[in-house]
Design a protein around this motif. Structure first.
Motif, mmCIF file in Angstrom:
data_model
loop_
_atom_site.group_PDB
_atom_site.id
_atom_site.type_symbol
_atom_site.label_atom_id
_atom_site.label_comp_id
_atom_site.label_asym_id
_atom_site.label_seq_id
_atom_site.Cartn_x
_atom_site.Cartn_y
_atom_site.Cartn_z
ATOM 1 N N LEU A 174 0.438 -0.904 -0.048
ATOM 2 C CA LEU A 174 0.060 0.253 0.233
ATOM 3 C C LEU A 174 1.099 1.210 -0.357
ATOM 4 O O LEU A 174 1.343 1.431 1.212
ATOM 5 C CB LEU A 174 -0.800 -0.303 1.086
ATOM 6 C CG LEU A 174 -2.021 1.730 1.297
ATOM 7 C CD1 LEU A 174 -2.777 1.579 0.180
ATOM 8 C CD2 LEU A 174 -2.561 1.562 2.504
ATOM 9 N N ALA A 175 1.388 1.998 -0.969
ATOM 10 C CA ALA A 175 1.499 3.422 -1.156
ATOM 11 C C ALA A 175 0.886 3.946 -1.614
ATOM 12 O O ALA A 175 0.404 4.438 -2.667
ATOM 13 C CB ALA A 175 3.181 2.616 -1.917
ATOM 14 N N ALA A 176 1.542 5.640 -1.474
ATOM 15 C CA ALA A 176 0.725 6.645 -1.643
ATOM 16 C C ALA A 176 1.882 8.045 -1.743
ATOM 17 O O ALA A 176 2.636 7.641 -1.244
ATOM 18 C CB ALA A 176 -0.195 7.625 -0.989
ATOM 19 N N ARG A 177 1.555 8.701 -2.923
ATOM 20 C CA ARG A 177 2.930 9.586 -2.756
ATOM 21 C C ARG A 177 1.607 11.560 -3.278
ATOM 22 O O ARG A 177 0.756 11.272 -3.878
ATOM 23 C CB ARG A 177 3.834 9.919 -4.525
ATOM 24 C CG ARG A 177 4.951 10.453 -4.593
ATOM 25 C CD ARG A 177 5.253 10.631 -5.717
ATOM 26 N NE ARG A 177 6.027 10.959 -5.979
ATOM 27 C CZ ARG A 177 6.170 12.330 -6.683
ATOM 28 N NH1 ARG A 177 4.721 12.931 -6.589
ATOM 29 N NH2 ARG A 177 7.186 13.547 -7.096
ATOM 30 N N ILE A 178 1.821 12.197 -2.169
ATOM 31 C CA ILE A 178 1.189 13.019 -2.285
ATOM 32 C C ILE A 178 2.599 14.023 -2.480
ATOM 33 O O ILE A 178 2.678 14.921 -1.565
ATOM 34 C CB ILE A 178 0.760 13.800 -1.012
ATOM 35 C CG1 ILE A 178 -0.606 12.532 -0.978
ATOM 36 C CG2 ILE A 178 -0.454 14.548 -0.898
ATOM 37 C CD1 ILE A 178 -0.926 12.422 0.536
ATOM 38 N N PRO A 179 2.086 14.971 -3.960
ATOM 39 C CA PRO A 179 2.798 16.304 -4.358
ATOM 40 C C PRO A 179 2.596 17.452 -3.022
ATOM 41 O O PRO A 179 1.895 17.558 -2.469
ATOM 42 C CB PRO A 179 2.191 16.244 -4.994
ATOM 43 C CG PRO A 179 0.959 15.618 -5.347
ATOM 44 C CD PRO A 179 1.124 14.433 -4.600
ATOM 45 N N ARG A 180 3.975 18.411 -2.736
ATOM 46 C CA ARG A 180 4.215 19.616 -2.358
ATOM 47 C C ARG A 180 4.134 20.397 -3.377
ATOM 48 O O ARG A 180 4.696 20.823 -4.197
ATOM 49 C CB ARG A 180 4.995 19.458 -1.481
ATOM 50 C CG ARG A 180 5.382 20.442 -0.099
ATOM 51 C CD ARG A 180 5.024 20.019 1.133
ATOM 52 N NE ARG A 180 5.268 18.720 1.545
ATOM 53 C CZ ARG A 180 7.038 18.472 1.812
ATOM 54 N NH1 ARG A 180 7.395 19.272 2.268
ATOM 55 N NH2 ARG A 180 7.320 17.348 2.191
ATOM 56 N N SER A 181 2.683 21.493 -2.780
ATOM 57 C CA SER A 181 2.893 22.330 -3.087
ATOM 58 C C SER A 181 3.992 23.900 -3.215
ATOM 59 O O SER A 181 4.889 23.542 -2.091
ATOM 60 C CB SER A 181 1.842 23.432 -3.207
ATOM 61 O OG SER A 181 1.365 23.676 -1.843
ATOM 62 N N ALA A 182 4.449 24.180 -4.023
ATOM 63 C CA ALA A 182 5.841 25.005 -3.921
ATOM 64 C C ALA A 182 5.191 26.269 -2.745
ATOM 65 O O ALA A 182 4.085 26.432 -3.070
ATOM 66 C CB ALA A 182 5.896 26.334 -5.499
ATOM 67 N N PRO A 183 6.513 26.483 -1.831
ATOM 68 C CA PRO A 183 6.285 27.239 -0.657
ATOM 69 C C PRO A 183 6.024 28.982 -1.173
ATOM 70 O O PRO A 183 6.265 29.728 -1.889
ATOM 71 C CB PRO A 183 7.466 26.874 -0.271
ATOM 72 C CG PRO A 183 8.160 26.724 -0.968
ATOM 73 C CD PRO A 183 7.730 25.659 -2.018
ATOM 74 N N PRO A 184 4.806 29.679 -0.571
ATOM 75 C CA PRO A 184 5.351 30.806 -0.917
ATOM 76 C C PRO A 184 6.149 31.871 -0.522
ATOM 77 O O PRO A 184 7.561 31.445 0.191
ATOM 78 C CB PRO A 184 4.232 31.470 0.398
ATOM 79 C CG PRO A 184 4.271 30.795 1.004
ATOM 80 C CD PRO A 184 4.487 28.898 0.651
ATOM 81 N N ALA A 185 6.016 32.914 -1.986
ATOM 82 C CA ALA A 185 7.340 32.888 -1.593
ATOM 83 C C ALA A 185 8.193 34.479 -0.221
ATOM 84 O O ALA A 185 7.176 34.669 -0.196
ATOM 85 C CB ALA A 185 7.676 34.170 -3.378
ATOM 86 N N GLN A 186 9.243 34.384 0.006
ATOM 87 C CA GLN A 186 9.476 35.133 0.979
ATOM 88 C C GLN A 186 8.926 36.303 0.981
ATOM 89 O O GLN A 186 9.648 36.642 -0.445
ATOM 90 C CB GLN A 186 10.699 34.635 1.295
ATOM 91 C CG GLN A 186 10.852 32.770 2.359
ATOM 92 C CD GLN A 186 9.438 33.200 3.148
ATOM 93 O OE1 GLN A 186 9.131 33.653 3.668
ATOM 94 N NE2 GLN A 186 9.017 32.109 2.517
ATOM 95 N N ASN A 187 9.349 37.200 1.276
ATOM 96 C CA ASN A 187 9.745 38.980 1.028
ATOM 97 C C ASN A 187 11.168 39.650 0.923
ATOM 98 O O ASN A 187 11.942 38.743 1.977
ATOM 99 C CB ASN A 187 9.311 39.806 2.967
ATOM 100 C CG ASN A 187 7.428 39.916 3.045
ATOM 101 O OD1 ASN A 187 6.924 38.909 2.232
ATOM 102 N ND2 ASN A 187 7.574 39.959 4.441
ATOM 103 N N GLY A 188 10.990 40.028 0.270
ATOM 104 C CA GLY A 188 12.501 40.396 -0.699
ATOM 105 C C GLY A 188 12.665 39.457 -1.435
ATOM 106 O O GLY A 188 14.256 39.677 -2.351
ATOM 107 N N SER A 189 12.263 38.428 -1.774
ATOM 108 C CA SER A 189 12.856 37.318 -2.852
ATOM 109 C C SER A 189 11.995 37.187 -4.263
ATOM 110 O O SER A 189 11.797 36.625 -5.361
ATOM 111 C CB SER A 189 12.551 36.048 -2.737
ATOM 112 O OG SER A 189 10.873 35.544 -1.633
ATOM 113 N N ARG A 190 10.831 38.440 -3.795
ATOM 114 C CA ARG A 190 9.738 38.551 -5.606
ATOM 115 C C ARG A 190 10.399 39.287 -6.567
ATOM 116 O O ARG A 190 11.537 40.020 -6.211
ATOM 117 C CB ARG A 190 8.354 39.582 -4.912
ATOM 118 C CG ARG A 190 7.760 38.957 -3.782
ATOM 119 C CD ARG A 190 6.598 39.827 -3.692
ATOM 120 N NE ARG A 190 6.822 40.797 -2.313
ATOM 121 C CZ ARG A 190 5.946 41.484 -2.478
ATOM 122 N NH1 ARG A 190 5.412 42.106 -2.241
ATOM 123 N NH2 ARG A 190 6.655 42.738 -1.354
ATOM 124 N N PRO A 191 10.253 39.263 -7.457
ATOM 125 C CA PRO A 191 10.764 39.524 -8.865
ATOM 126 C C PRO A 191 11.089 40.664 -9.159
ATOM 127 O O PRO A 191 9.399 41.430 -8.517
ATOM 128 C CB PRO A 191 10.349 38.381 -9.888
ATOM 129 C CG PRO A 191 9.124 38.673 -9.200
ATOM 130 C CD PRO A 191 9.270 38.081 -7.640
#
Length: 381
Positions: free
Chosen positions: A364-381
């Motif tokens: 019995l196996a499962a794989r649940i993808p992780r959503s990308a973490p939100p961008a931190q302050n100061g890292s926005r383009p």
């Protein structure tokens, strides 16, 4: 098509049989008439055959015509009467079939010797009539048995679909109830801390104090809305309403220790920290491991169970493998736990696999993808 099934080979076979015996009866009648085909004796088999293959006629028309024709012309139309008796017996009209047999045999006592059913064998025609009735009874009972079995299979299929739908709905309700507990806890913490900060608003700048008050009000209202919308999804007892709480963010190690205390041999391998995975993933992992241990205990008693859990990115992974063992005695019928787990994993955008693995093992196996973490302050383009 209009909902009715197309005629099967049995129907076409019956049409062919009636056509064959009708042609034979017409030929025999023509021979008896000296080779003349346009006579009443040759017309009677045609009318009887048409009545046997016309579905919209009243049920008694074909037996009446074939009985009358056989009572007058004896063995020339006997095959058509046998078909009619077969149909009557198959439809549980045995009394009518027996009455037709009695009328025909009585009428042929005074029929000419050339066509009488009592010639040349005195009881030969009676045997054919009996076989036709018995064959019709057997065929009718077989058709009813097949239809009953088909209806039973259809009912079981519908019942299973309804149970699967109920299992999916129950799993959705359980997910919502568990997430209600998790979100309510976190919103309560936010409301608590903002409440503490609001008591010191006089020492803070005015814009900051306003934001803190707004945040406290929003968190309190969100908590109330969450309880109103999802609070009813908790399962309650029929009378007391004190159902056991849902397993919210419980530790897998505790679940494994309980299984070991119950006598299972469990090996647990964990990669990463549980806090790295979202709360919904951790709830799903707990339910997956719980279901895997339960199935192993039911269907592979005494067999070792190996559990691997990975909380790291980019996906939360769990795998439960147990080798072959003995089925536990007094095992309850298998439910729809895997159906609910599949619904839960799919709701999170993941995939679940359950099936044989190697020689006698189950995985019995499962794989649940992780959503990308939100961008931190100061890292926005």
């Amino acid at each position: 098509m209009s909902g009715k099934q197309a005629p099967g080979w049995a129907v076409y076979g019956r049409y062919g049989l009636v056509l064959l015996v009708t042609a034979a009866a017409v030929q025999s009648s023509a021979v008896a008439e000296g080779g003349h085909y346009l006579t009443v004796r040759t017309l009677a088999p045609v009318l009887c055959g048409a009545a046997l293959v016309t579905p919209r006629l009243p049920w008694f028309v074909a037996p009446v015509l074939t009985t009358a024709a056989t009572a007058v012309w004896g063995w020339l139309t006997l095959p058509l009467l046998l078909v009619a008796l077969f149909d009557l017996a198959a439809r549980r009209r045995v009394a009518v079939a027996v009455g037709c047999c009695g009328i025909v045999l009585a009428a042929n006592l005074v029929a000419p010797d050339t066509v009488s059913l009592w010639r040349p064998q005195q009881y030969g025609a009676s045997l054919f009539l009996l076989l036709a009735v018995m064959g019709g009874l057997w065929m009718g009972n077989r058709r009813r048995l097949v239809q009953a079995l088909s209806n039973q299979v259809e009912h079981l299929r519908i019942e299973r679909e309804l149970r699967e739908q109920a299992a999916r709905a129950a799993e959705r309700s359980r997910i919502a109830a568990e997430m209600h507990d998790v979100l309510a806890h976190r919103l309560s913490l936010i409301a608590l801390h903002t409440g503490v900060l609001s008591t010191r608003a006089s020492t803070l700048p005015a814009p900051v104090a306003e934001r803190i008050t707004l945040l406290r009000t929003a968190s309190t209202e969100a908590l109330a809305d969450l309880r109103d919308v999802l609070g009813a999804l908790h399962e309650r007892g029929p009378t007391t309403g004190d159902a056991a709480p849902a397993p919210v963010l419980r530790d897998l190690h505790e679940l494994v220790e309980q299984a070991r205390e119950a006598g299972q041999r469990v090996e647990l391998q964990v990669s990463g920290e549980a806090e790295q995975a979202p709360a919904a993933h951790r709830l799903a992992l707990y339910r997956l491991v719980q279901e895997g241990l339960t199935n192993a205990r039911k269907h592979s008693a005494g067999a070792p169970v190996r559990i691997r859990v990975d909380y790291g990115a980019p996906a939360t992974v769990v795998e439960i493998i147990n080798t072959a063992g003995e089925t536990a005695e007094h095992t309850a019928p298998s439910g729809f736990g895997l159906v609910g787990l599949t619904e839960r994993v799919h709701a999170l955008g993941g995939h679940l696999h359950a099936g044989p693995h190697g020689a006698g093992s189950w995985r019995l196996a499962a794989r649940i993808p992780r959503s990308a973490p939100p961008a931190q302050n100061g890292s926005r383009p």
